[in-house]
Design a protein around this motif. Structure first.
Motif, mmCIF file in Angstrom:
data_model
loop_
_atom_site.group_PDB
_atom_site.id
_atom_site.type_symbol
_atom_site.label_atom_id
_atom_site.label_comp_id
_atom_site.label_asym_id
_atom_site.label_seq_id
_atom_site.Cartn_x
_atom_site.Cartn_y
_atom_site.Cartn_z
ATOM 1 N N GLY A 1 0.810 -1.210 0.000
ATOM 2 C CA GLY A 1 0.000 0.000 0.000
ATOM 3 C C GLY A 1 0.844 1.260 0.000
ATOM 4 N N ASN A 2 0.411 2.264 0.730
ATOM 5 C CA ASN A 2 1.080 3.555 0.862
ATOM 6 C C ASN A 2 0.899 4.425 -0.384
ATOM 7 O OD1 ASN A 2 2.323 5.398 2.475
ATOM 8 N ND2 ASN A 2 4.382 4.860 1.809
ATOM 9 N N SER A 3 -0.333 4.508 -0.867
ATOM 10 C CA SER A 3 -0.657 5.392 -1.981
ATOM 11 C C SER A 3 -0.552 6.839 -1.525
ATOM 12 C CB SER A 3 -2.097 5.139 -2.453
ATOM 13 O OG SER A 3 -2.244 3.817 -2.893
ATOM 14 N N MET A 4 -0.151 7.729 -2.450
ATOM 15 C CA MET A 4 -0.077 9.140 -2.067
ATOM 16 C C MET A 4 -0.163 10.065 -3.275
ATOM 17 S SD MET A 4 3.912 9.564 -0.973
ATOM 18 C CE MET A 4 3.943 8.048 -0.062
ATOM 19 N N ILE A 5 -0.570 11.296 -2.993
ATOM 20 C CA ILE A 5 -0.580 12.379 -3.959
ATOM 21 C C ILE A 5 0.293 13.481 -3.364
ATOM 22 C CG2 ILE A 5 -1.982 14.097 -5.166
ATOM 23 C CD1 ILE A 5 -4.390 12.216 -4.700
ATOM 24 N N VAL A 6 1.271 13.951 -4.153
ATOM 25 C CA VAL A 6 2.217 14.957 -3.675
ATOM 26 C C VAL A 6 2.178 16.163 -4.611
ATOM 27 C CG1 VAL A 6 4.647 15.391 -3.125
ATOM 28 C CG2 VAL A 6 3.669 13.135 -2.730
ATOM 29 N N ASP A 7 2.206 17.373 -4.033
ATOM 30 C CA ASP A 7 2.166 18.577 -4.862
ATOM 31 C C ASP A 7 3.583 18.993 -5.281
ATOM 32 O OD1 ASP A 7 3.385 20.151 -2.861
ATOM 33 O OD2 ASP A 7 1.588 21.322 -2.453
ATOM 34 N N PRO A 8 3.700 20.007 -6.171
ATOM 35 C CA PRO A 8 5.020 20.413 -6.669
ATOM 36 C C PRO A 8 5.989 20.929 -5.602
ATOM 37 C CG PRO A 8 3.297 21.228 -8.117
ATOM 38 C CD PRO A 8 2.616 20.674 -6.907
ATOM 39 N N TRP A 9 5.514 21.205 -4.416
ATOM 40 C CA TRP A 9 6.378 21.657 -3.324
ATOM 41 C C TRP A 9 6.757 20.516 -2.389
ATOM 42 C CZ3 TRP A 9 8.578 26.024 -4.209
ATOM 43 C CH2 TRP A 9 7.940 26.929 -5.042
ATOM 44 N N GLY A 10 6.334 19.299 -2.713
ATOM 45 C CA GLY A 10 6.680 18.147 -1.895
ATOM 46 C C GLY A 10 5.734 17.891 -0.738
ATOM 47 N N VAL A 11 4.612 18.608 -0.716
ATOM 48 C CA VAL A 11 3.627 18.427 0.352
ATOM 49 C C VAL A 11 2.743 17.228 0.000
ATOM 50 C CG1 VAL A 11 1.661 19.453 1.558
ATOM 51 C CG2 VAL A 11 3.627 20.874 0.915
ATOM 52 N N VAL A 12 2.635 16.289 0.922
ATOM 53 C CA VAL A 12 1.758 15.131 0.700
ATOM 54 C C VAL A 12 0.322 15.603 0.909
ATOM 55 C CG1 VAL A 12 1.138 12.814 1.478
ATOM 56 C CG2 VAL A 12 3.542 13.513 1.440
ATOM 57 N N LEU A 13 -0.443 15.664 -0.183
ATOM 58 C CA LEU A 13 -1.818 16.144 -0.115
ATOM 59 C C LEU A 13 -2.757 15.101 0.466
ATOM 60 C CD1 LEU A 13 -2.017 17.923 -3.572
ATOM 61 C CD2 LEU A 13 -1.596 18.952 -1.322
ATOM 62 N N ASP A 14 -2.467 13.851 0.179
ATOM 63 C CA ASP A 14 -3.262 12.760 0.741
ATOM 64 C C ASP A 14 -2.432 11.495 0.685
ATOM 65 O OD1 ASP A 14 -5.379 11.536 1.956
ATOM 66 O OD2 ASP A 14 -6.766 11.752 0.288
ATOM 67 N N ARG A 15 -2.682 10.605 1.649
ATOM 68 C CA ARG A 15 -1.936 9.356 1.745
ATOM 69 C C ARG A 15 -2.848 8.283 2.303
ATOM 70 N NH1 ARG A 15 1.180 7.371 6.100
ATOM 71 N NH2 ARG A 15 2.516 5.704 5.396
ATOM 72 N N LEU A 16 -2.748 7.094 1.758
ATOM 73 C CA LEU A 16 -3.510 5.951 2.245
ATOM 74 C C LEU A 16 -2.522 4.819 2.520
ATOM 75 C CD1 LEU A 16 -6.305 4.687 2.806
ATOM 76 C CD2 LEU A 16 -6.251 3.869 0.441
ATOM 77 N N PRO A 17 -2.189 4.592 3.792
ATOM 78 C CA PRO A 17 -1.204 3.555 4.120
ATOM 79 C C PRO A 17 -1.643 2.154 3.692
ATOM 80 C CG PRO A 17 -1.563 4.980 6.002
ATOM 81 C CD PRO A 17 -2.607 5.328 4.987
ATOM 82 N N ARG A 18 -2.923 1.830 3.861
ATOM 83 C CA ARG A 18 -3.442 0.499 3.494
ATOM 84 C C ARG A 18 -4.923 0.614 3.200
ATOM 85 N NH1 ARG A 18 0.029 -3.554 4.403
ATOM 86 N NH2 ARG A 18 -1.438 -5.236 4.495
ATOM 87 N N GLY A 19 -5.443 -0.367 2.487
ATOM 88 C CA GLY A 19 -6.871 -0.437 2.258
ATOM 89 C C GLY A 19 -7.320 0.245 0.977
ATOM 90 N N SER A 20 -8.629 0.348 0.834
ATOM 91 C CA SER A 20 -9.239 0.930 -0.357
ATOM 92 C C SER A 20 -9.927 2.233 -0.012
ATOM 93 C CB SER A 20 -10.280 -0.024 -0.957
ATOM 94 O OG SER A 20 -9.687 -1.245 -1.292
ATOM 95 N N ALA A 21 -9.819 3.194 -0.900
ATOM 96 C CA ALA A 21 -10.486 4.478 -0.666
ATOM 97 C C ALA A 21 -10.421 5.298 -1.939
ATOM 98 C CB ALA A 21 -9.822 5.236 0.477
ATOM 99 N N TRP A 22 -11.162 6.387 -1.963
ATOM 100 C CA TRP A 22 -11.135 7.368 -3.036
ATOM 101 C C TRP A 22 -10.531 8.618 -2.449
ATOM 102 C CZ3 TRP A 22 -11.354 8.398 -7.980
ATOM 103 C CH2 TRP A 22 -11.599 9.683 -8.385
ATOM 104 N N SER A 23 -9.631 9.239 -3.189
ATOM 105 C CA SER A 23 -8.976 10.443 -2.680
ATOM 106 C C SER A 23 -9.051 11.545 -3.720
ATOM 107 C CB SER A 23 -7.513 10.136 -2.361
ATOM 108 O OG SER A 23 -6.881 11.306 -1.908
ATOM 109 N N SER A 24 -9.221 12.756 -3.248
ATOM 110 C CA SER A 24 -9.200 13.918 -4.119
ATOM 111 C C SER A 24 -8.594 15.077 -3.337
ATOM 112 C CB SER A 24 -10.615 14.277 -4.564
ATOM 113 O OG SER A 24 -10.587 15.482 -5.304
ATOM 114 N N PRO A 25 -7.497 15.658 -3.853
ATOM 115 C CA PRO A 25 -6.858 16.744 -3.122
ATOM 116 C C PRO A 25 -7.607 18.064 -3.196
ATOM 117 C CG PRO A 25 -5.721 16.371 -5.182
ATOM 118 C CD PRO A 25 -6.772 15.309 -5.060
ATOM 119 N N VAL A 26 -8.638 18.155 -4.035
ATOM 120 C CA VAL A 26 -9.396 19.425 -4.152
ATOM 121 C C VAL A 26 -10.669 19.395 -3.367
ATOM 122 C CG1 VAL A 26 -8.541 20.451 -6.244
ATOM 123 C CG2 VAL A 26 -10.116 18.568 -6.411
#
Length: 107
Positions: free
Chosen positions: A82-107
């Motif tokens: 696992g450990n899904s993530m979305i990172v912005d151009p400044w290196g800030v992790v906008l969202d992270r999912l260590p394990r499991g299923s989910a829907w993520s949206s940084p906006v």
């Protein structure tokens, strides 16, 4: 091999997680809006560096990085970390999912 696609959403670079160790590959992509890093499918290495490398590639290339990953135990007995993530151009992790299923949206 450098893979970049022009889409209605912008220029998207594609890579696999092993490529994160080679910043020159990402520089060769040129200006991209998003880099998608496809996951490895097994347990993490003894020293997990994924989050640091994903953040570094986002900062170096000044673009968003999407790193989806499977996580959990599978019927075959295989374990994925696992450990899904979305990172912005400044290196800030906008969202992270260590394990499991989910829907993520940084906006």
């Amino acid at each position: 091999m450098v893979v970049v696609e022009n889409t209605p959403l912008g220029r998207i670079g594609l890579s696999i997680c092993y490529d994160l160790r080679f910043p020159e590959l990402y520089r060769a992509m040129g200006a991209v809006d998003l880099i998608v890093v496809l996951p490895r499918l097994l347990r993490p290495p003894a020293r997990p560096t994924g989050k640091t490398l994903v953040r570094a590639r986002a900062i170096e290339n000044q673009c968003y990085v999407l790193a989806p990953a499977q996580g959990g135990y599978h019927i075959s007995g295989r374990e994925t970390h696992g450990n899904s993530m979305i990172v912005d151009p400044w290196g800030v992790v906008l969202d992270r999912l260590p394990r499991g299923s989910a829907w993520s949206s940084p906006v």
